[in-house]
Design an enzyme around this catalytic site. Structure first.
Site, PDB file in Angstrom:
ATOM      1  N   HIS A  75       0.846  -1.207   0.000  1.00 46.28           N
ATOM      2  CA  HIS A  75       0.000   0.000   0.000  1.00 46.28           C
ATOM      3  C   HIS A  75       0.877   1.251   0.000  1.00 46.28           C
ATOM      4  O   HIS A  75       1.874   1.304   0.720  1.00 46.28           O
ATOM      5  CB  HIS A  75      -0.846   0.069   1.273  1.00 46.28           C
ATOM      6  CG  HIS A  75      -2.063  -0.789   1.259  1.00 46.28           C
ATOM      7  ND1 HIS A  75      -2.010  -2.142   1.417  1.00 46.28           N
ATOM      8  CD2 HIS A  75      -3.385  -0.467   1.131  1.00 46.28           C
ATOM      9  CE1 HIS A  75      -3.249  -2.638   1.389  1.00 46.28           C
ATOM     10  NE2 HIS A  75      -4.098  -1.641   1.207  1.00 46.28           N
ATOM     11  N   ASN A 106       8.062  -3.842   3.320  1.00 48.92           N
ATOM     12  CA  ASN A 106       6.635  -3.559   3.511  1.00 48.92           C
ATOM     13  C   ASN A 106       6.209  -3.816   4.954  1.00 48.92           C
ATOM     14  O   ASN A 106       5.483  -3.015   5.552  1.00 48.92           O
ATOM     15  CB  ASN A 106       5.824  -4.432   2.538  1.00 48.92           C
ATOM     16  CG  ASN A 106       4.323  -4.182   2.643  1.00 48.92           C
ATOM     17  OD1 ASN A 106       3.873  -3.078   2.927  1.00 48.92           O
ATOM     18  ND2 ASN A 106       3.551  -5.223   2.409  1.00 48.92           N
TER      19      ASN A 106
END
Length: 221
Positions: A75, A106
């Site tokens: 994201h 991440n």
């Protein structure tokens, strides 16, 4: 943010963020949002339902492009910043908000900065955040049937618009496994602008913008 070159992408306005989309790379150029103290206290659950973006014109990424690629669906605007609205949460899983990201990054240092940003929003009332991928080559590695481009690095710039002491902090993370304190990734916003060709805070008065973007913040606020 404003792109400084002619390679501007499709602008997509969402409930929780705005992004500029690069149809060649199938990733965003930048994703920007304001995070307020109140928004950090939302109760919406993660949907974990990655969806192709219905508003992208032309080529787009699908969740299957990432399967078995060795990269996470990373994201840019994080789901945890969108807990204040069901729509904002769902839209954070559109593939236009996602980049191929090293799994260790991440879930590790990138995630640490997301957590830190929420702490700053609580402390200062609001923060303005922009982030996205960095491509150092015209021919990046591609994954999946739709040839999603893998970034070399990621940037994030954060504006703490505290009236007494506004601060702008830049970060650059190589798209690789790392386990370092956030201070190791800190750079001036000016240096992120040079590397990305993006003007991040054009709405600020020039004398404030020029000063805080040139300053290298020494300590995390």
């Amino acid at each position: 943010p404003m792109m400084q070159s002619s390679t501007g992408g499709q602008i997509l306005k969402r409930k929780g963020y705005t992004l500029s989309y690069n149809a060649d790379y199938k990733t965003p150029q930048w994703v920007a949002w304001e995070l307020t103290k109140k928004e950090t206290q939302g109760k919406e659950e993660r949907t974990d339902k990655f969806l192709p973006d219905p508003d992208v014109r032309g080529a787009k990424a699908y969740t299957g492009d990432y399967t078995k690629s060795g990269y996470d669906r990373g994201h840019m605007a994080p789901a945890a910043d969108m807990k204040w609205s069901k729509q904002a949460m769902e839209e954070s899983f559109y593939m236009s908000n996602i980049c191929p990201q090293n799994p260790n990054l991440n879930r590790g240092d990138w995630n640490d900065l997301e957590e830190m940003s929420r702490q700053w929003a609580k402390k200062y009332g609001a923060v303005y955040i922009a982030c996205g991928p960095i491509y150092d080559t015209k021919r990046p590695k591609r994954i999946g049937n739709n040839k999603v481009a893998v970034p070399n690095a990621f940037y994030k710039v954060i504006l703490i618009n505290d009236k007494k002491n506004p601060q702008a902090i830049g970060f650059i993370f190589p798209n690789s496994a790392g386990h370092k304190p956030l201070k190791k990734y800190m750079v001036t916003v000016d240096s992120v602008e040079k590397r990305t060709n993006i003007d991040f805070f054009p709405a600020l008065p020039d004398e404030i913008e020029n000063r805080i973007e040139a300053e290298l913040v020494q300590e995390l606020p």
